[in-house]
Design an enzyme around this catalytic site. Structure first.
Site, PDB file in Angstrom:
ATOM      1  N   SER A 193       8.883  -2.596   3.390  1.00 51.79           N
ATOM      2  CA  SER A 193       8.230  -1.354   2.970  1.00 51.79           C
ATOM      3  C   SER A 193       9.204  -0.449   2.218  1.00 51.79           C
ATOM      4  CB  SER A 193       7.729  -0.619   4.224  1.00 51.79           C
ATOM      5  OG  SER A 193       7.358   0.702   3.916  1.00 51.79           O
ATOM      6  N   TYR A 249       5.531   2.131  -3.076  1.00 50.86           N
ATOM      7  CA  TYR A 249       4.706   3.342  -3.183  1.00 50.86           C
ATOM      8  C   TYR A 249       5.044   3.974  -4.517  1.00 50.86           C
ATOM      9  CZ  TYR A 249       3.264   3.261   1.718  1.00 50.86           C
ATOM     10  OH  TYR A 249       2.691   2.916   2.907  1.00 50.86           O
ATOM     11  N   THR A 304       1.019  -0.661  -2.989  1.00 52.84           N
ATOM     12  CA  THR A 304       0.047  -0.082  -2.053  1.00 52.84           C
ATOM     13  C   THR A 304      -0.789   0.966  -2.766  1.00 52.84           C
ATOM     14  OG1 THR A 304       1.397  -0.522  -0.121  1.00 52.84           O
ATOM     15  CG2 THR A 304      -0.227   1.227   0.101  1.00 52.84           C
ATOM     16  N   LYS A 360      -2.419  -3.906  -2.711  1.00 53.68           N
ATOM     17  CA  LYS A 360      -2.814  -3.816  -1.292  1.00 53.68           C
ATOM     18  C   LYS A 360      -3.578  -2.520  -1.030  1.00 53.68           C
ATOM     19  CE  LYS A 360      -0.664  -3.617   3.289  1.00 53.68           C
ATOM     20  NZ  LYS A 360      -0.763  -2.178   3.582  1.00 53.68           N
ATOM     21  N   HIS A 377      -5.222  -0.182   5.559  1.00 59.51           N
ATOM     22  CA  HIS A 377      -3.908   0.292   6.023  1.00 59.51           C
ATOM     23  C   HIS A 377      -3.858   0.311   7.560  1.00 59.51           C
ATOM     24  CE1 HIS A 377      -0.347   2.123   3.919  1.00 59.51           C
ATOM     25  NE2 HIS A 377       0.005   2.308   5.173  1.00 59.51           N
TER      26      HIS A 377
HETATM   27  C1  HOC Z   1       5.409   8.547   8.217  1.00 61.80           C
HETATM   28  C2  HOC Z   1       5.198   7.484   7.256  1.00 61.80           C
HETATM   29  O1  HOC Z   1       2.844   2.445   5.607  1.00 61.80           O
HETATM   30  C3  HOC Z   1       2.476   3.907   7.434  1.00 61.80           C
HETATM   31  C4  HOC Z   1       3.432   3.356   6.445  1.00 61.80           C
HETATM   32  C5  HOC Z   1       4.274   4.335   5.711  1.00 61.80           C
HETATM   33  C6  HOC Z   1       3.744   5.698   5.475  1.00 61.80           C
HETATM   34  C7  HOC Z   1       4.729   6.707   4.934  1.00 61.80           C
HETATM   35  C8  HOC Z   1       5.086   7.820   5.807  1.00 61.80           C
HETATM   36  O2  HOC Z   1       2.909   4.565   8.369  1.00 61.80           O
HETATM   37  O3  HOC Z   1       1.291   3.681   7.340  1.00 61.80           O
END
Ligand code: HOC
Length: 380
Positions: free
Chosen positions: A107, A130, A156, A252, A276
C-alpha cells in the site's frame, strides 16, 4: 490455542497480541459496518454443488493473474499500516507471499517503504497507488515502484475521501502510537508486540515521510488525506498514470457495471471488484453480490478480480466460480501477521489453499482453470 486451523482462529490470536487500536483498525469498517458484514455473509448464501464418483487425483490451483503465474488465485491485498499489526509487517508479509508464490501488494499507506520491501524480496511485488493532488509526488511514487521492479500498479479508485471508521476515531488511532495513558495501557497489555516494535525503526508511513508532515493520528491523517488526495480523480487521469507507469495496471474499487465499462475503456489490464473491505461507502452491496453483473458487463473485455469478505478458501473458490480470475485477502492475512508474524501469514495462506483445494475436489474439479458456475448450486 492449539495450531490455528481457520482464519477465525488467527483472528482470535491477533486480537490477543495486537494493541486494540491497531487490531480495530484492521478489523473495522465504515459507520455501521453493514457492508463489511455483507461482504462476509453473502459468501455463505452461495451454495456449492457436491459431485461424486469423479477422479480427484492430481489437482492444481496454479493459474495466472494479469498473465503472471500464481500458485493459487489469491493475492495479498494492499492494506494500510500493515507494519503496525506486527513490526516490519509489510516486509514479513511480502516474504511469506513470495515463498508461497502469490503476489504481495504494498500500500502507498504502508509503514515499510517500497525500498524496504524490495530489499527483502527477490521476486517482483505489486504496488498500490493513491492519487494525490501533487502530481510530482505521485510521479515520484510511480518511479520508486519502477525502480523496485514492481510488476503491477494497483490504482485505488474508491478512497479519494476517507470513509469514517468510528472505532479509529474512538481509539485515537495513531502511527507511531502516542504515549497517552490509554495507549500505554493498550501496549502494556500486548508485551510481545511491544518487544518486536522496539527492535525496528519503522513505525510511521514509510512511503510518504517528508510529504506528510505532522501526520500521526487519525484526525491529522484524515485531514491530510482530505487535503492531499485528489478529489477530482477521473477516468481521464488513468491515461496519464498508464503512460507514466508503462506496465500492467489494475484498477481497484469498482463495484458498479457502469464503472466497470469505463474502467475497461481505459485499457487497464484488470479491475478489482471491491468496496474497500466495507471501509468506505457503508450501505454499498457486498463485492461478491456485484460480481455476476460486472462479469456480464465486461467479462469479455478485461480480467476481473475480487476482494472483500474472503475468510476461507471456499470463499475464494466461489469468487473464481462466479468469474473472478483472481482474488485478494486483506484481513485474512493481517490476522495471521498480527498473531504470529511471517509464520502467521504463511499459515493463513496455507489455510486458504487447503480449503480451496478440498472444496474444489468435492465439487468434482481437479484444475482451478476449469472452475466455473457449474460448481454453484441453484439452491444458493
Ligand atoms: C488511516 C488510513 O487502504 C484503509 C487503507 C488506507 C487508508 C488511508 C488512511 O485503511 O482503508
Amino acid at each position: 490455542m492449539a495450531t490455528p486451523l481457520t482464519i477465525a482462529d488467527l483472528k482470535e490470536l491477533a486480537r490477543r497480541r495486537v494493541p486494540k487500536m491497531f487490531f480495530d483498525y484492521a478489523d473495522s469498517g465504515a459507520w455501521t459496518e453493514s457492508t463489511y458484514a455483507a461482504n462476509e455473509s453473502d459468501f455463505s448464501r452461495i451454495k456449492l454443488r457436491q459431485r461424486v464418483m469423479v477422479d480427484m487425483t492430481d489437482r492444481t490451483l496454479e493459474t495466472t493473474m494479469i498473465g503472471q503465474k500464481v500458485s493459487m488465485p489469491v493475492a495479498l491485498a494492499p492494506t494500510g499500516l500493515t507494519g503496525m499489526q506486527h513490526a516490519d509487517g509489510e516486509m514479513l508479509a511480502a516474504r511469506a507471499a513470495e515463498e508461497f508464490g502469490v503476489p504481495f501488494t504494498l500500500s502507498t499507506m504502508s509503514i515499510c517503504s517500497i525500498e524496504d520491501v524490495a530489499s527483502v524480496t527477490t521476486r517482483p511485488f505489486w504496488f498500490q497507488l493513491y492519487v494525490m493532488r501533487d502530481k510530482d509526488f505521485v510521479l515520484g511514487l510511480i518511479n520508486r515502484a519502477k525502480a523496485a521492479k514492481c510488476s503491477a500498479l494497483v490504482l485505488t479508485a474508491d478512497l479519494q475521501i476517507l470513509g469514517q471508521r468510528h472505532k479509529d476515531l474512538r481509539n485515537g488511532l495513531s502511527a507511531p502510537p502516542r504515549f497517552t495513558p490509554k495507549h500505554l495501557w493498550q501496549m502494556a497489555t500486548r508485551p510481545f508486540w511491544c518487544l518486536d516494535m522496539l527492535k525496528t525503526k519503522r513505525r510511521t508511513f514509510g512511503n510518504i515521510i517528508g510529504h506528510a508532515k505532522n501526520v500521526s493520528n487519525i484526525t491529522s491523517l484524515a485531514a491530510w488525506t482530505h487535503e492531499q488526495f485528489d478529489p477530482r480523480l477521473s477516468w481521464a487521469d488513468v491515461a496519464w498514470i498508464k503512460e507514466q507507469w508503462g506496465g500492467p495496471l489494475i484498477i481497484k474499487g469498482v463495484l458498479d457495471p457502469e464503472d466497470a465499462r469505463a474502467a475497461a475503456d481505459t485499457g487497464a489490464d484488470a479491475i478489482v471488484v471491491s468496496n474497500h473491505g466495507g471501509r468506505q461507502l457503508d450501505g454499498a452491496p457486498s463485492s461478491i453480490s456485484m460480481l455476476p453483473s460486472i462479469v456480464d458487463a465486461v467479462g469479455d473485455r478485461i480480467e476481473i478480480h475480487l476482494d472483500g469478505g474472503i475468510r476461507s478458501g471456499q470463499d475464494a473458490l466461489k469468487a473464481v466460480a462466479l468469474g473472478a480470475k483472481g482474488t485478494y485477502i486483506g484481513r485474512s492475512f493481517l490476522y495471521g501477521l498480527g498473531a504470529m508474524g511471517k509464520e502467521g501469514v504463511t499459515l493463513a495462506l496455507g489455510i486458504i489453499r487447503k480449503e480451496m483445494d478440498i472444496t474444489m475436489a468435492l465439487c468434482g474439479k481437479r484444475d482451478i482453470n476449469d472452475v466455473n458456475t457449474s460448481i454453484i448450486s441453484r439452491q444458493g
